[in-house]
Scaffold this motif. Structure first.
Motif, PDB file in Angstrom:
ATOM      1  N   GLN A 125     -42.223 -41.549 -50.681  1.00  0.00           N
ATOM      2  CA  GLN A 125     -41.602 -41.197 -51.960  1.00  0.00           C
ATOM      3  C   GLN A 125     -40.093 -41.174 -51.819  1.00  0.00           C
ATOM      4  O   GLN A 125     -39.555 -40.798 -50.761  1.00  0.00           O
ATOM      5  CB  GLN A 125     -42.046 -39.800 -52.417  1.00  0.00           C
ATOM      6  CG  GLN A 125     -43.409 -39.719 -53.067  1.00  0.00           C
ATOM      7  CD  GLN A 125     -43.644 -38.322 -53.604  1.00  0.00           C
ATOM      8  OE1 GLN A 125     -43.938 -37.393 -52.864  1.00  0.00           O
ATOM      9  NE2 GLN A 125     -43.494 -38.173 -54.916  1.00  0.00           N
ATOM     10  N   PHE A 126     -39.394 -41.538 -52.891  1.00  0.00           N
ATOM     11  CA  PHE A 126     -37.951 -41.342 -52.896  1.00  0.00           C
ATOM     12  C   PHE A 126     -37.665 -39.858 -52.675  1.00  0.00           C
ATOM     13  O   PHE A 126     -38.327 -38.991 -53.261  1.00  0.00           O
ATOM     14  CB  PHE A 126     -37.336 -41.784 -54.221  1.00  0.00           C
ATOM     15  CG  PHE A 126     -37.299 -43.271 -54.413  1.00  0.00           C
ATOM     16  CD1 PHE A 126     -36.750 -44.094 -53.437  1.00  0.00           C
ATOM     17  CD2 PHE A 126     -37.798 -43.845 -55.575  1.00  0.00           C
ATOM     18  CE1 PHE A 126     -36.696 -45.470 -53.621  1.00  0.00           C
ATOM     19  CE2 PHE A 126     -37.754 -45.216 -55.768  1.00  0.00           C
ATOM     20  CZ  PHE A 126     -37.211 -46.032 -54.781  1.00  0.00           C
ATOM     21  N   ILE A 127     -36.661 -39.562 -51.878  1.00  0.00           N
ATOM     22  CA  ILE A 127     -36.400 -38.174 -51.515  1.00  0.00           C
ATOM     23  C   ILE A 127     -36.084 -37.308 -52.731  1.00  0.00           C
ATOM     24  O   ILE A 127     -36.446 -36.122 -52.771  1.00  0.00           O
ATOM     25  CB  ILE A 127     -35.267 -38.081 -50.473  1.00  0.00           C
ATOM     26  CG1 ILE A 127     -35.190 -36.659 -49.907  1.00  0.00           C
ATOM     27  CG2 ILE A 127     -33.942 -38.529 -51.054  1.00  0.00           C
ATOM     28  CD1 ILE A 127     -34.258 -36.524 -48.728  1.00  0.00           C
ATOM     29  N   HIS A 128     -35.456 -37.889 -53.765  1.00  0.00           N
ATOM     30  CA  HIS A 128     -35.096 -37.081 -54.937  1.00  0.00           C
ATOM     31  C   HIS A 128     -36.306 -36.803 -55.826  1.00  0.00           C
ATOM     32  O   HIS A 128     -36.193 -36.088 -56.822  1.00  0.00           O
ATOM     33  CB  HIS A 128     -33.984 -37.761 -55.742  1.00  0.00           C
ATOM     34  CG  HIS A 128     -34.387 -39.050 -56.379  1.00  0.00           C
ATOM     35  ND1 HIS A 128     -34.576 -40.207 -55.665  1.00  0.00           N
ATOM     36  CD2 HIS A 128     -34.637 -39.367 -57.677  1.00  0.00           C
ATOM     37  CE1 HIS A 128     -34.918 -41.175 -56.488  1.00  0.00           C
ATOM     38  NE2 HIS A 128     -34.958 -40.697 -57.717  1.00  0.00           N
ATOM     39  N   GLU A 129     -37.463 -37.341 -55.457  1.00  0.00           N
ATOM     40  CA  GLU A 129     -38.697 -37.052 -56.187  1.00  0.00           C
ATOM     41  C   GLU A 129     -39.595 -36.106 -55.399  1.00  0.00           C
ATOM     42  O   GLU A 129     -40.761 -35.921 -55.742  1.00  0.00           O
ATOM     43  CB  GLU A 129     -39.433 -38.363 -56.478  1.00  0.00           C
ATOM     44  CG  GLU A 129     -38.648 -39.313 -57.389  1.00  0.00           C
ATOM     45  CD  GLU A 129     -39.344 -40.654 -57.576  1.00  0.00           C
ATOM     46  OE1 GLU A 129     -40.344 -40.902 -56.855  1.00  0.00           O
ATOM     47  OE2 GLU A 129     -38.879 -41.445 -58.415  1.00  0.00           O
ATOM     48  N   THR A 130     -39.067 -35.503 -54.336  1.00  0.00           N
ATOM     49  CA  THR A 130     -39.837 -34.581 -53.501  1.00  0.00           C
ATOM     50  C   THR A 130     -39.264 -33.174 -53.623  1.00  0.00           C
ATOM     51  O   THR A 130     -38.315 -32.929 -54.379  1.00  0.00           O
ATOM     52  CB  THR A 130     -39.790 -35.018 -52.029  1.00  0.00           C
ATOM     53  OG1 THR A 130     -38.459 -34.802 -51.520  1.00  0.00           O
ATOM     54  CG2 THR A 130     -40.163 -36.493 -51.883  1.00  0.00           C
ATOM     55  N   GLU A 131     -39.791 -32.253 -52.837  1.00  0.00           N
ATOM     56  CA  GLU A 131     -39.330 -30.873 -52.865  1.00  0.00           C
ATOM     57  C   GLU A 131     -37.863 -30.734 -52.459  1.00  0.00           C
ATOM     58  O   GLU A 131     -37.216 -29.732 -52.773  1.00  0.00           O
ATOM     59  CB  GLU A 131     -40.188 -30.013 -51.940  1.00  0.00           C
ATOM     60  CG  GLU A 131     -40.131 -30.450 -50.482  1.00  0.00           C
ATOM     61  CD  GLU A 131     -41.055 -29.639 -49.595  1.00  0.00           C
ATOM     62  OE1 GLU A 131     -41.456 -28.539 -50.000  1.00  0.00           O
ATOM     63  OE2 GLU A 131     -41.362 -30.116 -48.488  1.00  0.00           O
ATOM     64  N   PHE A 132     -37.307 -31.733 -51.771  1.00  0.00           N
ATOM     65  CA  PHE A 132     -35.905 -31.660 -51.379  1.00  0.00           C
ATOM     66  C   PHE A 132     -34.973 -31.693 -52.587  1.00  0.00           C
ATOM     67  O   PHE A 132     -33.809 -31.308 -52.483  1.00  0.00           O
ATOM     68  CB  PHE A 132     -35.559 -32.787 -50.412  1.00  0.00           C
ATOM     69  CG  PHE A 132     -36.185 -32.605 -49.050  1.00  0.00           C
ATOM     70  CD1 PHE A 132     -35.706 -31.644 -48.177  1.00  0.00           C
ATOM     71  CD2 PHE A 132     -37.258 -33.382 -48.654  1.00  0.00           C
ATOM     72  CE1 PHE A 132     -36.279 -31.464 -46.929  1.00  0.00           C
ATOM     73  CE2 PHE A 132     -37.838 -33.220 -47.416  1.00  0.00           C
ATOM     74  CZ  PHE A 132     -37.349 -32.254 -46.542  1.00  0.00           C
ATOM     75  N   ALA A 133     -35.448 -32.154 -53.722  1.00  0.00           N
ATOM     76  CA  ALA A 133     -34.644 -32.119 -54.937  1.00  0.00           C
ATOM     77  C   ALA A 133     -34.426 -30.692 -55.427  1.00  0.00           C
ATOM     78  O   ALA A 133     -33.507 -30.425 -56.206  1.00  0.00           O
ATOM     79  CB  ALA A 133     -35.308 -32.950 -56.032  1.00  0.00           C
ATOM     80  N   ARG A 134     -35.271 -29.774 -54.959  1.00  0.00           N
ATOM     81  CA  ARG A 134     -35.186 -28.380 -55.408  1.00  0.00           C
ATOM     82  C   ARG A 134     -34.556 -27.464 -54.369  1.00  0.00           C
ATOM     83  O   ARG A 134     -34.630 -26.246 -54.493  1.00  0.00           O
ATOM     84  CB  ARG A 134     -36.589 -27.883 -55.772  1.00  0.00           C
ATOM     85  CG  ARG A 134     -37.248 -28.681 -56.895  1.00  0.00           C
ATOM     86  CD  ARG A 134     -38.573 -28.076 -57.311  1.00  0.00           C
ATOM     87  NE  ARG A 134     -39.569 -28.141 -56.237  1.00  0.00           N
ATOM     88  CZ  ARG A 134     -40.327 -29.200 -55.980  1.00  0.00           C
ATOM     89  NH1 ARG A 134     -40.198 -30.304 -56.702  1.00  0.00           N
ATOM     90  NH2 ARG A 134     -41.210 -29.178 -54.991  1.00  0.00           N
ATOM     91  N   ASP A 135     -33.952 -28.036 -53.339  1.00  0.00           N
ATOM     92  CA  ASP A 135     -33.271 -27.228 -52.346  1.00  0.00           C
ATOM     93  C   ASP A 135     -32.220 -26.364 -53.045  1.00  0.00           C
ATOM     94  O   ASP A 135     -31.412 -26.874 -53.830  1.00  0.00           O
ATOM     95  CB  ASP A 135     -32.593 -28.134 -51.316  1.00  0.00           C
ATOM     96  CG  ASP A 135     -31.957 -27.356 -50.178  1.00  0.00           C
ATOM     97  OD1 ASP A 135     -30.904 -26.738 -50.416  1.00  0.00           O
ATOM     98  OD2 ASP A 135     -32.510 -27.353 -49.066  1.00  0.00           O
ATOM     99  N   PRO A 136     -32.218 -25.043 -52.816  1.00  0.00           N
ATOM    100  CA  PRO A 136     -31.318 -24.167 -53.570  1.00  0.00           C
ATOM    101  C   PRO A 136     -29.835 -24.403 -53.314  1.00  0.00           C
ATOM    102  O   PRO A 136     -29.001 -24.111 -54.171  1.00  0.00           O
ATOM    103  CB  PRO A 136     -31.737 -22.760 -53.118  1.00  0.00           C
ATOM    104  CG  PRO A 136     -32.414 -22.964 -51.807  1.00  0.00           C
ATOM    105  CD  PRO A 136     -33.095 -24.286 -51.913  1.00  0.00           C
ATOM    106  N   LYS A 137     -29.483 -24.929 -52.151  1.00  0.00           N
ATOM    107  CA  LYS A 137     -28.067 -25.090 -51.829  1.00  0.00           C
ATOM    108  C   LYS A 137     -27.639 -26.548 -51.738  1.00  0.00           C
ATOM    109  O   LYS A 137     -26.516 -26.894 -52.102  1.00  0.00           O
ATOM    110  CB  LYS A 137     -27.758 -24.390 -50.509  1.00  0.00           C
ATOM    111  CG  LYS A 137     -26.266 -24.176 -50.290  1.00  0.00           C
ATOM    112  CD  LYS A 137     -26.013 -23.052 -49.328  1.00  0.00           C
ATOM    113  CE  LYS A 137     -24.547 -22.647 -49.334  1.00  0.00           C
ATOM    114  NZ  LYS A 137     -24.297 -21.492 -48.458  1.00  0.00           N
ATOM    115  N   HIS A 138     -28.518 -27.419 -51.241  1.00  0.00           N
ATOM    116  CA  HIS A 138     -28.162 -28.821 -51.066  1.00  0.00           C
ATOM    117  C   HIS A 138     -29.246 -29.708 -51.685  1.00  0.00           C
ATOM    118  O   HIS A 138     -29.932 -30.449 -50.978  1.00  0.00           O
ATOM    119  CB  HIS A 138     -27.999 -29.159 -49.584  1.00  0.00           C
ATOM    120  CG  HIS A 138     -26.977 -28.331 -48.869  1.00  0.00           C
ATOM    121  ND1 HIS A 138     -25.633 -28.552 -48.997  1.00  0.00           N
ATOM    122  CD2 HIS A 138     -27.119 -27.267 -48.027  1.00  0.00           C
ATOM    123  CE1 HIS A 138     -24.974 -27.677 -48.251  1.00  0.00           C
ATOM    124  NE2 HIS A 138     -25.850 -26.883 -47.664  1.00  0.00           N
TER     125      HIS A 138
END
Length: 315
Positions: A125-138
């Motif tokens: 998956q594209f990274i911006h479509e995963t849980e990393f898009a919801r990282d609170p700081k980055h």
């Protein structure tokens, strides 16, 4: 001695563990602390959340000290999904050491984190479509690796495949779809370039003759400190728990109001230390739902670090 510069304690410890698996005596130290005669010294500059200029200065100081201590080669550990002050720190170290540039390999293919066609993927998956898009700081808001980094101030930025080689100077983000790609990039390693990136690329570099690992030490106790609420971390903890590994988590009152008195944290440290005396592996994790509030996330990390710091003193 091999020197490693990491922007947080987790990264420094992760590289130390890689070194141990390759037969190196590893030591993790905070910036400015003294270290012993380890084969691998991992310095935590604690610079991920600094202002870019400060982060660069901390990394440059660490590089200067490691060079003064006659490190044979240096590695810059970066976050695998490029969070933090990656570009300013790379440029500062390159400038400090008078290098041509930096080869940046953040991909960890064995974890499904790959870079193909200039895009970052997490298990396809594209990274911006995963849980990393919801990282609170980055939060990762794009899959384009160029957009995941701050623009370099003094060096050109490239995204290349291994067969394209290294340019005359710059920061090169290497594409890697699998472990073989990492090994191909590792073979291109050049002392005129700073090697940088994730744990898997460091492991690939250690397979080269220049690493000269020492005889593998005997197995010891293992304390895993898991400060992330990511899916990968939760799955790891669940698998270990199913195998009978003791798992300890922060008290629930931390999740309720962020408060937890010192006595309760000390009690948790005692419990973890006691478990380490009777078993080979113990896990200390946050054990709380993922939060979006940046200040609260930092508070949880601090509470976990306080407990982790105390455990070796009590074991």
């Amino acid at each position: 001695m091999i020197g490693v510069i990491a922007d947080d304690l987790t990264g420094a410890a992760e590289i130390g563990a890689v070194g141990l698996r390759h037969g190196l005596r590893a030591e993790v130290v905070l910036a400015g602390e003294a270290w012993g005669d380890a084969d691998l010294v991992c310095v935590d500059t604690d610079s991920r959340s600094c202002a870019p200029n400060e982060a660069g200065e901390r990394s440059a100081r660490a590089a200067r000290r490691l060079r003064q201590q006659r490190a044979e080669w240096l590695y810059k550990k970066t976050d695998s999904v490029l969070r933090g002050n990656v570009t300013p720190e790379l440029e500062a170290i390159v400038s400090e050491l008078g290098l041509h540039g930096a080869l940046l390999m953040p991909a960890n293919p064995s974890l499904g984190r790959t870079i193909v066609g200039g895009r970052y993927f997490v298990r396809g998956q594209f990274i911006h479509e995963t849980e990393f898009a919801r990282d609170p700081k980055h939060p990762r808001k794009s899959a384009d690796v160029r957009e995941l980094l701050a623009a370099p101030a003094s060096l050109p930025l490239f995204v290349r495949r291994a067969e394209e080689g290294l340019p005359a100077r710059g920061i090169v983000i290497g594409e890697a779809a699998n472990v073989a790609d990492l090994r191909e990039w590792a073979a291109l390693g050049d002392k005129r370039w700073l090697m940088a990136g994730g744990a898997e690329f460091f492991g690939a570099l250690l397979r080269l003759p220049r690493s000269r690992p020492q005889p593998k030490p005997s197995a010891g106790k293992e304390l895993f400190v898991c400060g992330s609420a990511s899916e990968a971390t939760r799955n790891f903890v669940a698998r270990q728990d199913a195998r009978g590994v003791r798992v300890f988590s922060l008290p629930h009152e931390v999740a309720q109001d962020g408060l937890c008195d010192a006595d309760r944290l000390n009690l948790l440290a005692d419990e973890v230390a006691a478990a380490l005396q009777s078993t080979e592996r113990v896990i200390l994790d946050v054990g709380l739902p993922q939060v979006q509030d940046v200040a609260f996330a930092e508070l949880l990390a601090l509470r976990l670090a306080v407990v982790a710091r105390e455990v070796p003193l009590r074991a």
